[in-house]
Every structure is written in structure tokens, then in C-alpha cells.
Write an enzyme that holds these catalytic residues in place. Sequence first.
Site: not given
Ligand SMILES: NC(=O)N[C@H]1NC(=O)NC1=O
Length: 173
Positions: A119-121, A67-68, A123, A88, A84-85
Site C-alpha cells: 500500500f503506497v500513500l 516502497h517500504p 504520507a 512517515q 521515507s523516515q
Molecule cells: N508505503 C508507502 O506509502 N511508503 C511511502 N509513503 C511515503 O510518503 N513515504 C514512504 O516511504
Amino acid sequence: MDIGTVNSMDFGEFVDVFGNVVERCPVVAAAVWSQRPFRDADDLAEHFSAFLDTLPVPGQEGVLRCHPDLAGSELQRGTLSAESQREQSGAGLARLGAGERLRLAELNAQYRARFGFPFVLAARRSDAAAVPGELARRLRCPPEQELRTALGEVKKIGRLRLADLLGRDRALR
Ligand SMILES: NC(=O)N[C@H]1NC(=O)NC1=O
């Protein structure tokens, strides 16, 4: 897309369509394809989640490492995956001021140093204003708990991506 269409996909089609349900981990879709047929969209999502649960800890950590960072250098450079773009940007992370970006970069670095993965969440279930507080909170959690939390976020991201692919009316739990 209905579940009959999903069940009739050959391996290549399935991995093309679902390869980024788990960020940059097409091997998850490759494994899930073997478990077809799926009853419905929820069942398909369950198979993605269940596969993540079967991985040994180094495999789960590896998935997280794919994950970025949130609001990281890839967002700046425009090299994120399309999903992801969207996630975010939708959370407002592309519009942070320099100070907020720096604060997040520092927290992301502390998190990575403590746990060994980013850290992954999900978004889309959060927003730019909430991310630093959540990151600071999770930074204080015990490592085993944090691995479970982070994997839960991967599953949430995957469910939302599947809902996009299968149609909003089939929004998954
Ligand atoms: N680091 C992280 O949580 N990345 C991810 N989260 C999300 O919702 N899209 C992502 O790329």
C-alpha cells in the site's frame, strides 16, 4: 537550486541528487537525466511522472514494491531511507501505539495479498489517523484502478521530494 544548476549536472551528480525522488528507484532519475534540459521545476517533475507512465505494468508494480510499508518493520528498525523516515515520522506513524501498529500491519498484509504490491500513500498529504481508513477503502478497489491510484501516490511523493530539493519557493503543483 535553480534549473540551470540541474541542467548542468553530469549523470552521476544528477542520480546522486535525484536518485530517491522515486523511492529506491534511481533508475528513474537515470532515465530522466537523458531528457534534459528541463524548462523549470514543473517540467522536471513532469518527466519523472511521464517516465513512470511509460513503464509496462510489471515495471510499475516493481516501482511500487520498492516502497517500504507505512508504519512497518523498517520504521521500527530505523532502516528507512532518510526521505521515507521524514515522511512517515511527520505523519505521526512513528508514534502509533501497539494496537494501531498491529491493525495497520494486518491491513498492509491484506492489501499486499490482494494486489501483490505494498500500500503506497503520500504520507505528507495524510496523517496517522487517516491511514487505516484510506487503506481499508482502497483494499476494496478493482486492481487496475488501484495500480493507477498507487502510481499517482508515487508521483505525489516524488513532487514533494523534488520541491524539497529545489527549494520550497518552487513548490510544485
Ligand atoms: N508505503 C508507502 O506509502 N511508503 C511511502 N509513503 C511515503 O510518503 N513515504 C514512504 O516511504
